[in-house]
Design a protein around this motif. Structure first.
Motif, short mmCIF file in Angstrom:
data_model
loop_
_atom_site.label_atom_id
_atom_site.label_comp_id
_atom_site.label_asym_id
_atom_site.label_seq_id
_atom_site.Cartn_x
_atom_site.Cartn_y
_atom_site.Cartn_z
N UNK A 187 -7.93 1.69 -7.35
CA UNK A 187 -7.22 2.96 -7.13
C UNK A 187 -5.76 2.89 -7.58
N UNK A 188 -5.21 1.70 -7.76
CA UNK A 188 -3.79 1.61 -8.14
C UNK A 188 -3.56 1.75 -9.64
N UNK A 189 -4.64 1.72 -10.42
CA UNK A 189 -4.47 1.69 -11.87
C UNK A 189 -3.87 2.97 -12.43
N UNK A 190 -4.21 4.12 -11.87
CA UNK A 190 -3.80 5.40 -12.45
C UNK A 190 -2.33 5.73 -12.20
N UNK A 191 -1.81 5.43 -10.99
CA UNK A 191 -0.46 5.88 -10.64
C UNK A 191 0.47 4.75 -10.18
N UNK B 190 -6.60 7.48 -2.62
CA UNK B 190 -7.04 6.56 -1.58
C UNK B 190 -6.09 5.37 -1.42
N UNK B 191 -5.01 5.33 -2.19
CA UNK B 191 -4.01 4.29 -2.02
C UNK B 191 -3.46 4.35 -0.59
N UNK B 192 -3.41 3.17 0.05
CA UNK B 192 -2.84 3.10 1.39
C UNK B 192 -3.80 3.45 2.50
N UNK C 217 0.81 -1.23 0.00
CA UNK C 217 0.00 0.00 0.00
C UNK C 217 0.84 1.27 0.00
N UNK C 218 1.96 1.26 -0.70
CA UNK C 218 2.75 2.49 -0.87
C UNK C 218 2.21 3.25 -2.08
N UNK C 219 2.31 4.56 -2.04
CA UNK C 219 1.90 5.39 -3.17
C UNK C 219 2.96 5.30 -4.27
N UNK C 220 2.60 5.82 -5.44
CA UNK C 220 3.53 5.80 -6.57
C UNK C 220 4.81 6.57 -6.24
N UNK C 221 4.69 7.71 -5.57
CA UNK C 221 5.87 8.51 -5.24
C UNK C 221 6.75 7.78 -4.22
#
Length: 329
Positions: free
Chosen positions: A185-189, A327-329, A152-156
């Motif tokens: 929610x993970x598809x975009x970034x 909403x990632x994470x 559940x880490x963000x793209x950044x």
């Protein structure tokens, strides 16, 4: 069972993995838990996922006992570190102290000499990222961890971690996010970031906390013994499954059932197969409270869904799908 490479690494994992969050060490007795693990092995599942925090460390212990006597080289054993496993200030997070101590404790509970994929269960904003990856690097050098992943880490955050991993020569190969027909929610970034870094997705909750099992019908009481009925009232449940127990969501899920039947699948099998259509997904984690669930759900492996079917599903779920990357994470 089919097998896929985990990201761009050399590690093969089974398309379907068995996880023991919530169930083993808590909702089911140890004998049933062991039967689920053995059913998974019989079905060709080689990838097993747990975490030190699951059932207050009991889930790891149950899995360790269940896999005793199994050829270690024939399975991929994955666990995680981050959440509190004790009452001290250092019994949580991704500090060097906690990572090293948690790893040693997990190895003992799992009755193994090494962990195939060790996940940073969540991002720790209170610890320098360099400290975290240096600790993981040392565990890799010592042979106690073979590969590193994040949950559940963000793209950044993944981008920053990947840069450090390259510098320290750490095999950072896996991301473990929530992903299902309903939660995308993970598809975009996240997925694009991971694809650039050669990181594969090992996704959890492909059945959206059981909502895509088809057990829950609009305007009807929660089925007795279902996950929703047994965990209702807990803050974590309310945030996850609770968000889907809305009439419009349950009605949309019911409209997918005939599509599954046309494909010769159950609704859970279709839901897992949908996740596996995404080639960035290396493995989908299923849970089970009885062996029969494992045997049924593994039938989703190797299923190819026509673009027309995928389009029908997207059309039906269009107004209830969550896509917001924040909403990632």
């Amino acid at each position: 069972m089919n097998y896929r490479k985990l990201g761009k690494s050399g590690l093969w994992v089974s398309e379907i993995a068995l996880g023991n969050w919530i169930t083993h060490g808590a909702q089911v007795d140890d004998t049933t838990a062991q039967a689920c693990v053995h059913a998974a092995l019989d079905c060709g599942i080689t990838t097993f996922d747990t975490a030190d925090v699951y059932s207050e460390t009991r889930a790891e212990s149950v899995l360790g006992v269940s896999l005793k006597g199994i050829r270690r080289e024939g399975i991929e054993l994955c666990t995680k570190v981050f959440h509190p496993t004790g009452s001290g200030y250092n019994d949580k997070g991704l500090s060097r102290k906690h990572i090293v101590e948690a790893c040693h404790a997990s190895l003992q509970r799992l009755q193994t000499d090494y962990i195939d994929v060790y996940y940073a269960h969540r991002f720790d904003a209170t610890t320098p990222l360099e400290e975290t990856f240096l600790a993981l690097s040392d565990l890799v050098r010592q042979g106690k961890v073979l590969y590193v992943g994040v949950g559940e880490w963000t793209a950044e955050q993944i981008k920053l971690g990947a840069a450090l991993a390259k510098e320290l020569k750490v095999p950072f190969i896996a991301s473990q996010p929530q992903y299902s027909m309903l939660w995308r929610v993970i598809e975009a970034e996240v997925m694009p970031a991971c694809e650039r870094e050669g990181i594969g997705q090992v996704v959890w909750s492909p059945l959206a906390q059981g909502i895509l099992s088809g057990k829950y019908a609009p305007d009807k009481p929660l089925p007795e013994g279902s996950r929703a009925s047994t965990t209702a009232g807990s803050p974590f449940f309310e945030r996850l499954a609770g968000q889907w127990l809305r009439k419009e969501v349950l009605q949309a899920v019911e409209r997918i059932r005939p599509i599954a039947e046309k494909c010769g699948l159950t609704l859970p099998q279709l839901s897992i197969a949908w996740v596996l259509q995404n080639q960035q997904v290396s493995s989908a984690i299923i849970g089970a409270s009885k062996p029969e669930q494992v045997k049924e759900n593994v039938k989703a492996a190797g299923v190819s869904l026509d673009p027309e079917v995928m389009g029908q599903i997207n059309h039906i779920l269009n107004n209830v799908v969550e896509l917001d990357p924040s909403k990632t994470g």
